[in-house]
Design a protein around this motif. Structure first.
Motif, short mmCIF file in Angstrom:
data_model
loop_
_atom_site.label_atom_id
_atom_site.label_comp_id
_atom_site.label_asym_id
_atom_site.label_seq_id
_atom_site.Cartn_x
_atom_site.Cartn_y
_atom_site.Cartn_z
N GLU A 121 0.82 -1.22 0.00
CA GLU A 121 0.00 0.00 0.00
C GLU A 121 0.85 1.27 0.00
O GLU A 121 0.55 2.22 -0.71
N LYS A 122 1.90 1.29 0.82
CA LYS A 122 2.63 2.53 1.05
C LYS A 122 3.93 2.67 0.26
O LYS A 122 4.33 3.78 -0.06
N VAL A 123 4.59 1.54 -0.02
CA VAL A 123 5.86 1.60 -0.75
C VAL A 123 5.67 1.10 -2.18
O VAL A 123 6.29 1.61 -3.10
N GLY A 124 4.82 0.10 -2.34
CA GLY A 124 4.52 -0.42 -3.67
C GLY A 124 5.55 -1.37 -4.24
O GLY A 124 5.49 -1.71 -5.42
N LYS A 125 6.49 -1.82 -3.44
CA LYS A 125 7.54 -2.73 -3.91
C LYS A 125 7.64 -3.93 -2.97
O LYS A 125 8.10 -3.79 -1.84
N ALA A 126 7.24 -5.09 -3.47
CA ALA A 126 7.25 -6.30 -2.64
C ALA A 126 8.64 -6.65 -2.14
O ALA A 126 8.79 -7.22 -1.06
N ASN A 127 9.67 -6.28 -2.91
CA ASN A 127 11.03 -6.65 -2.51
C ASN A 127 11.55 -5.82 -1.34
O ASN A 127 12.69 -6.01 -0.91
N THR A 128 10.72 -4.94 -0.78
CA THR A 128 11.14 -4.20 0.42
C THR A 128 10.50 -4.77 1.69
O THR A 128 10.68 -4.21 2.77
N ILE A 131 12.96 -5.28 4.49
CA ILE A 131 13.41 -4.05 5.13
C ILE A 131 12.35 -3.56 6.12
O ILE A 131 12.67 -3.09 7.21
N CYS A 132 11.10 -3.71 5.76
CA CYS A 132 10.00 -3.37 6.68
C CYS A 132 10.07 -4.26 7.92
O CYS A 132 9.95 -3.76 9.05
N VAL A 133 10.28 -5.55 7.73
CA VAL A 133 10.41 -6.48 8.85
C VAL A 133 11.57 -6.07 9.74
O VAL A 133 11.48 -6.08 10.96
N LEU A 134 12.67 -5.69 9.12
CA LEU A 134 13.85 -5.25 9.87
C LEU A 134 13.54 -4.02 10.72
O LEU A 134 13.94 -3.94 11.89
N GLY A 135 12.79 -3.08 10.18
CA GLY A 135 12.39 -1.90 10.94
C GLY A 135 11.55 -2.27 12.15
O GLY A 135 11.74 -1.74 13.25
N ALA A 136 10.61 -3.19 11.96
CA ALA A 136 9.77 -3.66 13.07
C ALA A 136 10.61 -4.41 14.10
O ALA A 136 10.47 -4.21 15.31
N LEU A 137 11.51 -5.25 13.63
CA LEU A 137 12.34 -6.07 14.51
C LEU A 137 13.24 -5.21 15.40
O LEU A 137 13.33 -5.42 16.61
N ILE A 138 13.85 -4.21 14.83
CA ILE A 138 14.72 -3.31 15.60
C ILE A 138 13.91 -2.51 16.61
O ILE A 138 14.33 -2.31 17.75
N THR A 139 12.74 -2.07 16.20
CA THR A 139 11.88 -1.31 17.11
C THR A 139 11.42 -2.16 18.28
O THR A 139 11.40 -1.70 19.42
N LEU A 140 11.07 -3.40 18.03
CA LEU A 140 10.57 -4.28 19.09
C LEU A 140 11.67 -4.76 20.03
O LEU A 140 11.42 -4.97 21.21
N THR A 141 12.89 -4.97 19.51
CA THR A 141 13.95 -5.55 20.33
C THR A 141 14.93 -4.53 20.89
O THR A 141 15.51 -4.75 21.95
N GLY A 142 15.15 -3.44 20.16
CA GLY A 142 16.19 -2.49 20.57
C GLY A 142 17.59 -3.06 20.46
O GLY A 142 18.53 -2.55 21.06
N ALA A 167 11.75 4.17 3.22
CA ALA A 167 10.30 4.20 3.46
C ALA A 167 9.84 2.89 4.10
O ALA A 167 9.03 2.89 5.04
N ALA A 168 10.36 1.76 3.63
CA ALA A 168 9.98 0.46 4.18
C ALA A 168 10.49 0.30 5.61
O ALA A 168 9.78 -0.23 6.48
N LEU A 169 11.70 0.75 5.87
CA LEU A 169 12.27 0.68 7.22
C LEU A 169 11.43 1.48 8.20
O LEU A 169 11.08 0.99 9.28
N GLU A 170 11.09 2.70 7.83
CA GLU A 170 10.27 3.55 8.70
C GLU A 170 8.86 2.98 8.86
O GLU A 170 8.28 3.04 9.95
N LEU A 171 8.32 2.38 7.82
CA LEU A 171 7.01 1.75 7.91
C LEU A 171 7.01 0.62 8.93
O LEU A 171 6.10 0.52 9.76
#
Length: 180
Positions: A121-128, A131-142, A167-171
């Motif tokens: 929806e927000k980035v439009g590129k499945a191959n990111t 990177i989105c998962v990585l952003g969530a992972l870092i936020t959740l674990t620190g 954009a995917a990292l921040e998402l």
């Protein structure tokens, strides 16, 4: 700091191995930590089972494989079914809530986020997705700082990919913040 033992899993083509390389690389290069990364995957180039282990520590790492992760990322039902039994009691399991329906484990912290859908929806590129998962992972674990991953992305990818990756990292971070 406690050792972070990550087991990242999914299927070929989801960027699981790239995600692990970025995580371990950022820890070593920008956080001056000790990290190891290993991987295994099926014979198929895409669609086969993929697993990558990352250990991040401030002290010596004696064995490079993760046998009991304290953090599991599962991007397929197959991965969740196979690796959830290995998760340490009280460990974290991050999964895509649209792609995975993990078994209910009472002694694990299950965090499901609609990452693939939101990336499309927000980035439009499945191959990111990774990177989105990585952003969530870092936020959740620190486990490491967001700036370290941002530097790693800038170093590892051509400038044409920077806007979508950032954009995917921040998402991913945005999706995870309410769960922290």
């Amino acid at each position: 700091m406690e050792k972070y033992r990550f087991l990242l899993s999914g299927s070929g083509g989801q960027g699981v191995i790239t995600m692990a390389i970025l995580l371990a690389g950022a820890a070593v290069l920008y956080e001056k930590r000790i990290a190891v990364q290993s991987q295994s995957y099926g014979p198929e180039a895409r669609g086969g089972a993929t697993r990558s282990d990352v250990i991040i520590s401030d002290s010596e790492i004696l064995f490079p494989k993760v046998t009991q992760p304290n953090v599991l990322v599962a991007l397929t039902n197959e991965a969740a079914g196979k690796y959830m039994p290995l998760l340490r009691p009280g460990g974290l399991c991050l999964y895509d809530s649209d792609l995975v329906q993990p078994s209910q484990r009472l002694d694990a912290d299950l965090k499901g986020l609609p990452m693939y859908r939101k990336v499309m929806e927000k980035v439009g590129k499945a191959n990111t997705l990774n990177i989105c998962v990585l952003g969530a992972l870092i936020t959740l674990t620190g486990a490491i700082r967001m700036e370290s991953i941002q530097k790693m992305l800038a170093d590892r990818f051509r400038p044409a990919f920077h806007a979508a990756n950032n954009a995917a990292l921040e998402l991913g971070a945005e999706l995870a913040r309410p769960l922290v």
